[in-house]
Design a protein around this motif. Structure first.
Motif, PDB file in Angstrom:
ATOM      1  N   THR A 126     -24.757 -52.836  54.037  1.00 50.55           N
ATOM      2  CA  THR A 126     -24.933 -52.068  55.266  1.00 50.55           C
ATOM      3  C   THR A 126     -25.665 -50.755  54.977  1.00 50.55           C
ATOM      4  O   THR A 126     -25.911 -50.402  53.820  1.00 50.55           O
ATOM      5  CB  THR A 126     -23.569 -51.739  55.886  1.00 50.55           C
ATOM      6  OG1 THR A 126     -22.846 -50.876  54.980  1.00 50.55           O
ATOM      7  CG2 THR A 126     -22.765 -52.991  56.131  1.00 50.55           C
ATOM      8  N   GLU A 127     -25.971 -50.040  56.035  1.00 49.91           N
ATOM      9  CA  GLU A 127     -26.578 -48.711  55.886  1.00 49.91           C
ATOM     10  C   GLU A 127     -25.611 -47.761  55.195  1.00 49.91           C
ATOM     11  O   GLU A 127     -26.021 -46.887  54.430  1.00 49.91           O
ATOM     12  CB  GLU A 127     -26.957 -48.171  57.263  1.00 49.91           C
ATOM     13  CG  GLU A 127     -27.652 -46.828  57.225  1.00 49.91           C
ATOM     14  CD  GLU A 127     -28.026 -46.314  58.603  1.00 49.91           C
ATOM     15  OE1 GLU A 127     -27.403 -45.350  59.079  1.00 49.91           O
ATOM     16  OE2 GLU A 127     -28.953 -46.902  59.214  1.00 49.91           O
ATOM     17  N   ALA A 128     -24.297 -47.925  55.447  1.00 48.40           N
ATOM     18  CA  ALA A 128     -23.294 -47.081  54.798  1.00 48.40           C
ATOM     19  C   ALA A 128     -23.335 -47.256  53.281  1.00 48.40           C
ATOM     20  O   ALA A 128     -23.070 -46.304  52.531  1.00 48.40           O
ATOM     21  CB  ALA A 128     -21.903 -47.423  55.332  1.00 48.40           C
ATOM     22  N   PHE A 129     -23.659 -48.451  52.809  1.00 51.03           N
ATOM     23  CA  PHE A 129     -23.796 -48.701  51.372  1.00 51.03           C
ATOM     24  C   PHE A 129     -24.931 -47.858  50.797  1.00 51.03           C
ATOM     25  O   PHE A 129     -24.792 -47.223  49.748  1.00 51.03           O
ATOM     26  CB  PHE A 129     -24.061 -50.195  51.147  1.00 51.03           C
ATOM     27  CG  PHE A 129     -24.404 -50.556  49.724  1.00 51.03           C
ATOM     28  CD1 PHE A 129     -23.416 -50.795  48.794  1.00 51.03           C
ATOM     29  CD2 PHE A 129     -25.738 -50.675  49.322  1.00 51.03           C
ATOM     30  CE1 PHE A 129     -23.731 -51.128  47.478  1.00 51.03           C
ATOM     31  CE2 PHE A 129     -26.068 -51.005  48.019  1.00 51.03           C
ATOM     32  CZ  PHE A 129     -25.056 -51.234  47.092  1.00 51.03           C
ATOM     33  N   LEU A 130     -26.074 -47.839  51.480  1.00 49.66           N
ATOM     34  CA  LEU A 130     -27.220 -47.061  51.015  1.00 49.66           C
ATOM     35  C   LEU A 130     -26.891 -45.569  51.000  1.00 49.66           C
ATOM     36  O   LEU A 130     -27.222 -44.859  50.035  1.00 49.66           O
ATOM     37  CB  LEU A 130     -28.428 -47.317  51.911  1.00 49.66           C
ATOM     38  CG  LEU A 130     -28.960 -48.755  51.969  1.00 49.66           C
ATOM     39  CD1 LEU A 130     -30.103 -48.844  52.967  1.00 49.66           C
ATOM     40  CD2 LEU A 130     -29.426 -49.221  50.595  1.00 49.66           C
ATOM     41  N   ILE A 131     -26.237 -45.088  52.053  1.00 53.82           N
ATOM     42  CA  ILE A 131     -25.920 -43.665  52.151  1.00 53.82           C
ATOM     43  C   ILE A 131     -24.940 -43.258  51.053  1.00 53.82           C
ATOM     44  O   ILE A 131     -25.110 -42.223  50.402  1.00 53.82           O
ATOM     45  CB  ILE A 131     -25.353 -43.337  53.540  1.00 53.82           C
ATOM     46  CG1 ILE A 131     -26.438 -43.524  54.602  1.00 53.82           C
ATOM     47  CG2 ILE A 131     -24.795 -41.926  53.590  1.00 53.82           C
ATOM     48  CD1 ILE A 131     -25.942 -43.354  56.027  1.00 53.82           C
ATOM     49  N   HIS A 132     -23.909 -44.063  50.816  1.00 50.78           N
ATOM     50  CA  HIS A 132     -22.898 -43.718  49.821  1.00 50.78           C
ATOM     51  C   HIS A 132     -23.485 -43.642  48.416  1.00 50.78           C
ATOM     52  O   HIS A 132     -23.137 -42.744  47.645  1.00 50.78           O
ATOM     53  CB  HIS A 132     -21.759 -44.736  49.847  1.00 50.78           C
ATOM     54  CG  HIS A 132     -20.661 -44.425  48.870  1.00 50.78           C
ATOM     55  ND1 HIS A 132     -19.631 -43.566  49.177  1.00 50.78           N
ATOM     56  CD2 HIS A 132     -20.450 -44.838  47.582  1.00 50.78           C
ATOM     57  CE1 HIS A 132     -18.821 -43.468  48.116  1.00 50.78           C
ATOM     58  NE2 HIS A 132     -19.295 -44.234  47.152  1.00 50.78           N
ATOM     59  N   PHE A 133     -24.388 -44.563  48.094  1.00 53.35           N
ATOM     60  CA  PHE A 133     -24.953 -44.598  46.753  1.00 53.35           C
ATOM     61  C   PHE A 133     -26.290 -43.857  46.651  1.00 53.35           C
ATOM     62  O   PHE A 133     -26.962 -43.924  45.621  1.00 53.35           O
ATOM     63  CB  PHE A 133     -25.123 -46.053  46.293  1.00 53.35           C
ATOM     64  CG  PHE A 133     -23.811 -46.747  46.033  1.00 53.35           C
ATOM     65  CD1 PHE A 133     -23.140 -46.554  44.833  1.00 53.35           C
ATOM     66  CD2 PHE A 133     -23.232 -47.562  46.990  1.00 53.35           C
ATOM     67  CE1 PHE A 133     -21.925 -47.175  44.594  1.00 53.35           C
ATOM     68  CE2 PHE A 133     -22.017 -48.183  46.770  1.00 53.35           C
ATOM     69  CZ  PHE A 133     -21.360 -47.989  45.561  1.00 53.35           C
ATOM     70  N   GLY A 134     -26.666 -43.158  47.720  1.00 52.75           N
ATOM     71  CA  GLY A 134     -27.862 -42.323  47.677  1.00 52.75           C
ATOM     72  C   GLY A 134     -29.157 -43.090  47.532  1.00 52.75           C
ATOM     73  O   GLY A 134     -30.080 -42.639  46.853  1.00 52.75           O
ATOM     74  N   LEU A 135     -29.260 -44.237  48.182  1.00 50.41           N
ATOM     75  CA  LEU A 135     -30.453 -45.084  48.094  1.00 50.41           C
ATOM     76  C   LEU A 135     -31.254 -44.991  49.384  1.00 50.41           C
ATOM     77  O   LEU A 135     -30.686 -44.983  50.477  1.00 50.41           O
ATOM     78  CB  LEU A 135     -30.056 -46.539  47.841  1.00 50.41           C
ATOM     79  CG  LEU A 135     -29.207 -46.816  46.592  1.00 50.41           C
ATOM     80  CD1 LEU A 135     -28.749 -48.266  46.590  1.00 50.41           C
ATOM     81  CD2 LEU A 135     -29.983 -46.499  45.321  1.00 50.41           C
ATOM     82  N   ASP A 136     -32.563 -44.936  49.253  1.00 50.12           N
ATOM     83  CA  ASP A 136     -33.418 -44.931  50.436  1.00 50.12           C
ATOM     84  C   ASP A 136     -33.532 -46.341  50.998  1.00 50.12           C
ATOM     85  O   ASP A 136     -33.556 -46.544  52.211  1.00 50.12           O
ATOM     86  CB  ASP A 136     -34.802 -44.383  50.085  1.00 50.12           C
ATOM     87  CG  ASP A 136     -35.693 -44.240  51.304  1.00 50.12           C
ATOM     88  OD1 ASP A 136     -35.152 -44.143  52.426  1.00 50.12           O
ATOM     89  OD2 ASP A 136     -36.928 -44.228  51.148  1.00 50.12           O
ATOM     90  N   SER A 137     -33.607 -47.342  50.125  1.00 49.40           N
ATOM     91  CA  SER A 137     -33.633 -48.741  50.539  1.00 49.40           C
ATOM     92  C   SER A 137     -32.963 -49.579  49.455  1.00 49.40           C
ATOM     93  O   SER A 137     -32.732 -49.103  48.339  1.00 49.40           O
ATOM     94  CB  SER A 137     -35.075 -49.230  50.758  1.00 49.40           C
ATOM     95  OG  SER A 137     -35.744 -49.373  49.522  1.00 49.40           O
ATOM     96  N   ILE A 138     -32.646 -50.808  49.788  1.00 45.10           N
ATOM     97  CA  ILE A 138     -31.942 -51.675  48.839  1.00 45.10           C
ATOM     98  C   ILE A 138     -32.808 -51.965  47.614  1.00 45.10           C
ATOM     99  O   ILE A 138     -32.302 -52.271  46.534  1.00 45.10           O
ATOM    100  CB  ILE A 138     -31.513 -52.990  49.536  1.00 45.10           C
ATOM    101  CG1 ILE A 138     -30.396 -53.691  48.747  1.00 45.10           C
ATOM    102  CG2 ILE A 138     -32.687 -53.904  49.725  1.00 45.10           C
ATOM    103  CD1 ILE A 138     -29.095 -52.936  48.751  1.00 45.10           C
ATOM    104  N   LYS A 139     -34.123 -51.827  47.767  1.00 45.82           N
ATOM    105  CA  LYS A 139     -35.029 -52.068  46.643  1.00 45.82           C
ATOM    106  C   LYS A 139     -34.952 -50.974  45.585  1.00 45.82           C
ATOM    107  O   LYS A 139     -35.540 -51.108  44.511  1.00 45.82           O
ATOM    108  CB  LYS A 139     -36.462 -52.210  47.149  1.00 45.82           C
ATOM    109  CG  LYS A 139     -36.675 -53.455  47.999  1.00 45.82           C
ATOM    110  CD  LYS A 139     -38.133 -53.634  48.401  1.00 45.82           C
ATOM    111  CE  LYS A 139     -38.334 -54.907  49.201  1.00 45.82           C
ATOM    112  NZ  LYS A 139     -39.753 -55.094  49.604  1.00 45.82           N
ATOM    113  N   ASP A 140     -34.243 -49.882  45.876  1.00 45.94           N
ATOM    114  CA  ASP A 140     -34.069 -48.806  44.907  1.00 45.94           C
ATOM    115  C   ASP A 140     -32.950 -49.085  43.917  1.00 45.94           C
ATOM    116  O   ASP A 140     -32.682 -48.264  43.030  1.00 45.94           O
ATOM    117  CB  ASP A 140     -33.785 -47.482  45.625  1.00 45.94           C
ATOM    118  CG  ASP A 140     -34.995 -46.970  46.399  1.00 45.94           C
ATOM    119  OD1 ASP A 140     -36.125 -47.306  45.993  1.00 45.94           O
ATOM    120  OD2 ASP A 140     -34.805 -46.263  47.402  1.00 45.94           O
ATOM    121  N   LEU A 141     -32.270 -50.218  44.053  1.00 44.73           N
ATOM    122  CA  LEU A 141     -31.249 -50.587  43.074  1.00 44.73           C
ATOM    123  C   LEU A 141     -31.882 -50.734  41.694  1.00 44.73           C
ATOM    124  O   LEU A 141     -33.034 -51.143  41.577  1.00 44.73           O
ATOM    125  CB  LEU A 141     -30.586 -51.905  43.470  1.00 44.73           C
ATOM    126  CG  LEU A 141     -29.560 -51.847  44.618  1.00 44.73           C
ATOM    127  CD1 LEU A 141     -29.177 -53.253  45.047  1.00 44.73           C
ATOM    128  CD2 LEU A 141     -28.335 -51.062  44.203  1.00 44.73           C
TER     129      LEU A 141
END
Length: 278
Positions: free
Chosen positions: A195-210
């Motif tokens: 979810t978007e909350a996952f990106l916000i919590h881990f400080g990611l702009d998009s899932i591709k930043d993993l």
């Protein structure tokens, strides 16, 4: 009596005067803008008239500071009446706060103020203790993030062990994963994604930043003795359902429609009736 003449000696060591641009630089982005100065590194944001730019920076700063959640550029532009100059203003504000106690950062494609990472330890005593995720939950979360959309059975196949329903429930409670749809397969298992909350919590702009394979190895999160053909999948989070997914509310009868369309059945029945009458 003639009054004495006073003169100002420029460059005197006792003079308290300083150049206007020096005082402006200490006052923040709005002061710089009002004096028509562009701080080093912001040569691409001097398109607006100086006073106008300063006021817009102040309004942008206030709106971001008061927001309870990250704001995207569309919403910021609508609230402040800003157009093409908005990205440049955001970059200028971001640069100004780069060395401050709070930083302007981009998360999940949106903008928000965050405490500077190196000062996080100062706030630890003010935060509530959060429940730590189990190893099984962390592994499941990682698999969902990298392999989404993925079903529970597919998660178990990757992990090599059974994944309890409780593990999925815990991740759903955090708000970091969500049910996406149902797999076009027997039983129509639910597919999961982040979810978007996952990106916000881990400080990611998009899932591709993993992190990729090299980064995971460097952090010691992967065994050094991996198979030569081992690869980390490229994560993707497509909001729309994939071709092999069905909507969550799809019923069991929908599969039968692929085999027999009700409209076709009515036409066949009508044809049979006419044949009997003949």
């Amino acid at each position: 009596m003639v009054p004495p003449r006073l003169s100002v000696v420029q460059g005197s060591e006792h003079s308290n005067t300083r150049p206007e641009h020096a005082r402006a630089a200490e006052g923040g982005p709005d002061e710089v803008a009002r004096h028509g100065e562009v701080r080093p590194g912001y040569s691409n944001v001097a398109a607006l008239p100086s006073a106008d730019r300063g006021e817009k920076l102040r309004m942008l700063e206030a709106l971001l500071f008061a927001a309870s959640e990250p704001l995207d550029e569309g919403r910021l532009g609508e609230r402040l009446g800003l157009g093409e100059e908005l990205p440049a203003l955001l970059e200028e504000l971001k640069g100004f706060y780069a060395s401050r106690g709070i930083n302007l950062v981009r998360v999940a494609g949106k903008w928000a103020f965050r405490t500077a990472p190196d000062l996080a330890h100062l706030l630890e005593q003010h935060t509530s203790e959060e429940k730590k995720l189990s190893k099984a939950a962390l592994e499941t979360l990682a698999i969902i993030a990298y392999h989404q959309p993925v079903t529970r059975a597919e998660i178990e196949e990757i992990r090599g062990v059974t994944t309890s329903k409780g593990t999925i429930d815990v991740l759903l409670e955090t708000g970091w994963i969500r049910p996406r749809g149902r797999r076009r397969a027997p039983g129509k298992p639910i597919t999961y994604g982040t979810t978007e909350a996952f990106l916000i919590h881990f400080g990611l702009d998009s899932i591709k930043d993993l992190p990729g394979l090299a980064e995971l190895k460097g952090a010691g999160l992967l065994d050094s003795n991996l198979p030569p053909d081992f690869k980390v999948p490229e994560p993707q989070d497509i909001a729309a359902l994939m071709p092999d997914e069905l909507p969550l509310d799809s019923s069991e009868d929908e599969d039968e429609q692929d085999e027999l369309d009700p409209s076709d059945a009515d036409e066949d029945s009508s044809a049979d009736d006419q044949a009997d009458k003949a």
